[in-house]
Design a protein around this motif. Sequence first.
Motif, PDB file in Angstrom:
ATOM      1  N   LYS A 217       0.917  -1.176  -0.055  1.00  0.00           N
ATOM      2  CA  LYS A 217       0.105   0.023   0.080  1.00  0.00           C
ATOM      3  C   LYS A 217       0.887   1.433   0.008  1.00  0.00           C
ATOM      4  CE  LYS A 217      -0.417   0.465   5.117  1.00  0.00           C
ATOM      5  NZ  LYS A 217      -1.491   0.462   6.281  1.00  0.00           N
ATOM      6  N   PHE A 218       0.177   2.254  -0.440  1.00  0.00           N
ATOM      7  CA  PHE A 218       1.025   3.760  -0.261  1.00  0.00           C
ATOM      8  C   PHE A 218       1.412   3.806   1.149  1.00  0.00           C
ATOM      9  CE2 PHE A 218      -1.846   5.186  -4.090  1.00  0.00           C
ATOM     10  CZ  PHE A 218      -0.612   4.920  -4.763  1.00  0.00           C
ATOM     11  N   GLY A 219       2.570   4.520   1.650  1.00  0.00           N
ATOM     12  CA  GLY A 219       2.726   4.930   2.844  1.00  0.00           C
ATOM     13  C   GLY A 219       3.348   3.629   3.566  1.00  0.00           C
ATOM     14  N   ASN A 220       3.822   2.680   2.800  1.00  0.00           N
ATOM     15  CA  ASN A 220       4.281   1.500   3.685  1.00  0.00           C
ATOM     16  C   ASN A 220       5.837   1.433   3.909  1.00  0.00           C
ATOM     17  OD1 ASN A 220       4.064  -1.190   4.489  1.00  0.00           O
ATOM     18  ND2 ASN A 220       5.012  -1.908   2.728  1.00  0.00           N
ATOM     19  N   GLY A 221       6.548   2.877   3.865  1.00  0.00           N
ATOM     20  CA  GLY A 221       7.742   3.100   4.209  1.00  0.00           C
ATOM     21  C   GLY A 221       9.051   2.720   3.543  1.00  0.00           C
ATOM     22  N   ARG A 222      10.008   2.820   4.090  1.00  0.00           N
ATOM     23  CA  ARG A 222      11.523   2.288   3.425  1.00  0.00           C
ATOM     24  C   ARG A 222      11.330   0.962   3.246  1.00  0.00           C
ATOM     25  NH1 ARG A 222      16.360   1.131   5.660  1.00  0.00           N
ATOM     26  NH2 ARG A 222      18.240   1.359   4.549  1.00  0.00           N
ATOM     27  N   PHE A 223      11.007   0.022   4.349  1.00  0.00           N
ATOM     28  CA  PHE A 223      11.169  -1.406   3.996  1.00  0.00           C
ATOM     29  C   PHE A 223      10.468  -1.866   2.866  1.00  0.00           C
ATOM     30  CE2 PHE A 223       8.934  -5.641   4.517  1.00  0.00           C
ATOM     31  CZ  PHE A 223      10.233  -6.404   4.413  1.00  0.00           C
ATOM     32  N   GLY A 224       9.460  -1.251   2.371  1.00  0.00           N
ATOM     33  CA  GLY A 224       8.607  -1.902   1.303  1.00  0.00           C
ATOM     34  C   GLY A 224       9.316  -1.395  -0.066  1.00  0.00           C
ATOM     35  N   ARG A 225       9.953  -0.339   0.085  1.00  0.00           N
ATOM     36  CA  ARG A 225      10.411   0.205  -1.215  1.00  0.00           C
ATOM     37  C   ARG A 225      11.836  -0.775  -1.347  1.00  0.00           C
ATOM     38  NH1 ARG A 225       9.495   5.086   1.313  1.00  0.00           N
ATOM     39  NH2 ARG A 225      11.596   5.042   1.981  1.00  0.00           N
ATOM     40  N   GLN A 226      12.572  -0.987  -0.386  1.00  0.00           N
ATOM     41  CA  GLN A 226      13.774  -1.621  -0.466  1.00  0.00           C
ATOM     42  C   GLN A 226      13.695  -3.138  -0.873  1.00  0.00           C
ATOM     43  OE1 GLN A 226      16.319  -2.718   3.065  1.00  0.00           O
ATOM     44  NE2 GLN A 226      17.645  -0.925   2.342  1.00  0.00           N
ATOM     45  N   PHE A 227      12.745  -3.545  -0.174  1.00  0.00           N
ATOM     46  CA  PHE A 227      12.287  -4.964  -0.520  1.00  0.00           C
ATOM     47  C   PHE A 227      12.146  -5.272  -1.936  1.00  0.00           C
ATOM     48  CE2 PHE A 227       9.588  -8.605  -1.360  1.00  0.00           C
ATOM     49  CZ  PHE A 227      10.454  -9.688  -0.597  1.00  0.00           C
ATOM     50  N   ALA A 228      10.980  -4.356  -2.555  1.00  0.00           N
ATOM     51  CA  ALA A 228      10.759  -4.460  -3.891  1.00  0.00           C
ATOM     52  C   ALA A 228      11.879  -4.364  -4.862  1.00  0.00           C
ATOM     53  CB  ALA A 228       9.294  -3.684  -4.120  1.00  0.00           C
ATOM     54  N   ARG A 229      12.557  -3.244  -4.602  1.00  0.00           N
ATOM     55  CA  ARG A 229      13.710  -3.008  -5.760  1.00  0.00           C
ATOM     56  C   ARG A 229      14.696  -4.269  -5.358  1.00  0.00           C
ATOM     57  NH1 ARG A 229      15.341   1.183  -3.159  1.00  0.00           N
ATOM     58  NH2 ARG A 229      17.304   0.300  -1.915  1.00  0.00           N
ATOM     59  N   LYS A 240       6.817  -7.903 -11.111  1.00  0.00           N
ATOM     60  CA  LYS A 240       6.188  -6.553 -11.241  1.00  0.00           C
ATOM     61  C   LYS A 240       5.994  -5.901  -9.714  1.00  0.00           C
ATOM     62  CE  LYS A 240       5.231  -7.179 -15.671  1.00  0.00           C
ATOM     63  NZ  LYS A 240       5.941  -6.660 -16.597  1.00  0.00           N
ATOM     64  N   ARG A 241       6.131  -4.648  -9.695  1.00  0.00           N
ATOM     65  CA  ARG A 241       5.998  -4.022  -8.536  1.00  0.00           C
ATOM     66  C   ARG A 241       4.552  -3.016  -8.303  1.00  0.00           C
ATOM     67  NH1 ARG A 241      11.712  -0.970  -6.986  1.00  0.00           N
ATOM     68  NH2 ARG A 241      11.084  -0.153  -9.078  1.00  0.00           N
ATOM     69  N   PHE A 242       3.576  -3.518  -7.548  1.00  0.00           N
ATOM     70  CA  PHE A 242       2.506  -2.769  -7.439  1.00  0.00           C
ATOM     71  C   PHE A 242       2.429  -2.106  -6.169  1.00  0.00           C
ATOM     72  CE2 PHE A 242       1.395  -6.431 -10.133  1.00  0.00           C
ATOM     73  CZ  PHE A 242       0.777  -5.937 -11.051  1.00  0.00           C
ATOM     74  N   LYS A 243       2.002  -0.785  -6.006  1.00  0.00           N
ATOM     75  CA  LYS A 243       1.901   0.203  -4.939  1.00  0.00           C
ATOM     76  C   LYS A 243       0.626   0.804  -5.187  1.00  0.00           C
ATOM     77  CE  LYS A 243       4.767   2.730  -1.767  1.00  0.00           C
ATOM     78  NZ  LYS A 243       6.135   3.327  -1.763  1.00  0.00           N
ATOM     79  N   ALA A 244      -0.501   0.717  -4.443  1.00  0.00           N
ATOM     80  CA  ALA A 244      -1.748   1.268  -4.368  1.00  0.00           C
ATOM     81  C   ALA A 244      -2.323   1.438  -3.175  1.00  0.00           C
ATOM     82  CB  ALA A 244      -2.690   0.400  -5.483  1.00  0.00           C
ATOM     83  N   PRO A 245      -3.511   2.164  -3.203  1.00  0.00           N
ATOM     84  CA  PRO A 245      -4.210   2.396  -1.941  1.00  0.00           C
ATOM     85  C   PRO A 245      -4.639   1.154  -1.264  1.00  0.00           C
ATOM     86  CG  PRO A 245      -5.088   3.723  -3.543  1.00  0.00           C
ATOM     87  CD  PRO A 245      -4.261   2.890  -4.358  1.00  0.00           C
ATOM     88  N   ALA A 246      -4.658   0.952   0.010  1.00  0.00           N
ATOM     89  CA  ALA A 246      -5.146  -0.410   0.605  1.00  0.00           C
ATOM     90  C   ALA A 246      -6.560  -0.787   0.078  1.00  0.00           C
ATOM     91  CB  ALA A 246      -4.879  -0.030   2.231  1.00  0.00           C
ATOM     92  N   TRP A 247      -7.371   0.131  -0.267  1.00  0.00           N
ATOM     93  CA  TRP A 247      -8.618  -0.226  -0.578  1.00  0.00           C
ATOM     94  C   TRP A 247      -9.041  -0.827  -1.955  1.00  0.00           C
ATOM     95  CZ3 TRP A 247      -9.755   1.957  -5.152  1.00  0.00           C
ATOM     96  CH2 TRP A 247      -9.019   3.268  -5.571  1.00  0.00           C
ATOM     97  N   LEU A 248      -7.639  -1.069  -2.816  1.00  0.00           N
ATOM     98  CA  LEU A 248      -7.744  -1.676  -4.372  1.00  0.00           C
ATOM     99  C   LEU A 248      -8.059  -3.115  -3.854  1.00  0.00           C
ATOM    100  CD1 LEU A 248      -7.516  -0.889  -7.195  1.00  0.00           C
ATOM    101  CD2 LEU A 248      -5.172  -1.904  -6.883  1.00  0.00           C
ATOM    102  N   PRO A 249      -9.185  -3.772  -4.728  1.00  0.00           N
ATOM    103  CA  PRO A 249      -9.301  -5.118  -4.220  1.00  0.00           C
ATOM    104  C   PRO A 249      -7.683  -5.736  -4.717  1.00  0.00           C
ATOM    105  CG  PRO A 249     -11.142  -4.011  -5.353  1.00  0.00           C
ATOM    106  CD  PRO A 249      -9.895  -3.044  -5.427  1.00  0.00           C
ATOM    107  N   GLY A 250      -7.485  -6.748  -3.508  1.00  0.00           N
ATOM    108  CA  GLY A 250      -6.348  -7.506  -3.643  1.00  0.00           C
ATOM    109  C   GLY A 250      -5.142  -7.164  -3.115  1.00  0.00           C
ATOM    110  N   ILE A 251      -5.176  -5.896  -2.944  1.00  0.00           N
ATOM    111  CA  ILE A 251      -3.774  -5.459  -2.163  1.00  0.00           C
ATOM    112  C   ILE A 251      -3.640  -5.877  -0.781  1.00  0.00           C
ATOM    113  CG2 ILE A 251      -2.619  -3.141  -1.148  1.00  0.00           C
ATOM    114  CD1 ILE A 251      -2.258  -3.422  -4.055  1.00  0.00           C
ATOM    115  N   ASP A 252      -4.579  -6.056  -0.106  1.00  0.00           N
ATOM    116  CA  ASP A 252      -4.441  -6.570   1.394  1.00  0.00           C
ATOM    117  C   ASP A 252      -5.317  -7.864   1.456  1.00  0.00           C
ATOM    118  OD1 ASP A 252      -7.563  -6.020   0.942  1.00  0.00           O
ATOM    119  OD2 ASP A 252      -7.566  -4.897   2.947  1.00  0.00           O
ATOM    120  N   PHE A 253      -5.204  -8.717   0.534  1.00  0.00           N
ATOM    121  CA  PHE A 253      -5.841 -10.237   0.699  1.00  0.00           C
ATOM    122  C   PHE A 253      -5.142 -11.088   1.038  1.00  0.00           C
ATOM    123  CE2 PHE A 253      -9.584  -9.486  -2.708  1.00  0.00           C
ATOM    124  CZ  PHE A 253     -10.155  -8.419  -1.899  1.00  0.00           C
TER     125      PHE A 253
END
Length: 311
Positions: A217-229, A240-253
């Motif tokens: 999700k957006f606002g996930n901090g440095r950890f998320g950016r570093q891990f994905a990269r 593929k790297r997805f970053k989206a609002p938490a309400w987007l279906p599937g992002i928090d499933f």
Amino acid sequence: MLFRLLLPLLLLAAPVLAQTPAQPTAADTARLRRHLVALTTTPEPRNYQHLASLNQAADYIKDELAAAGGRPTEQPYEVQGQTYRNVLAHFGPETGPRLIIGAHYDVCGEQPGADDNGTGVAALLELARLLGGQPALPYRIDLVAYTLEEPPFFRTPQMGSYVHAAALHAAGVPVRGMVALEMLGYYDDRKGSQKYPVGPLKWVYGSRGNYVAVAQKFGNGRFGRQFARRYKTAAGLPVKRFKAPAWLPGIDFSDHLNYWHFGYPAVLLTDTAFYRNKSYHQPTDTLARLDMRRLGLAVDALLAVVRQPDS
């Protein structure tokens, strides 16, 4: 003359050198398949209604974590008069901020759950074997196999990942981040095989289901950016790297949503589940439909990332 003097010493040293075990650096697809067979052939599907089969899967996971060199423990808790349990093991230093890597081992309904989430658990167990063979790790890594991720417990405090995240938070345990392994074994190279929650995303990410996704999700901090990269850089298959609002279906499933609830950064590593695999939550979610080679590559990239120190 010097060589003659050194030769006996070299011969004595040779057996010692031969006995030094090689450091494992790549996933073993035969082992991944063996884990999936064990998980998908319990007497009944491993869901909350078949506690004996769910416990059989938990016992298998615990034995494999111990065989890998981890220090397995259990986190039992009660739901509706029955005791369910998370299975945990840690690798690396005893102290310091920890990385959590988890996968749920229960299934939804009466189906084998080879991809959902047998592949996540198989990846977790193969990662455990690889971590156990490392001479040193830069920080503590906790591997967790969760129970009760699936309905009717999804998005409730009865989820195993909620119980685990809540316990970390209550104890004030420092957490670097969390990675949820959720369905990593189904791939389809055909055009149109990949779907998205929003149609136009296919023009950005493509229509072939041939990649692993790192979602956050957006606002996930440095950890998320570093891990994905780092994961994308290390992977031997498309990422593929997805970053989206938490309400987007599937992002928090999956289980990572509970770590977000307690303020911990977390990412989802997945083959995108029902956006690609049409056997999601169906009796056809079988081992025969999975790609062991690409599952192994997904594990290899994960090992490469977690072996790196913070930068």
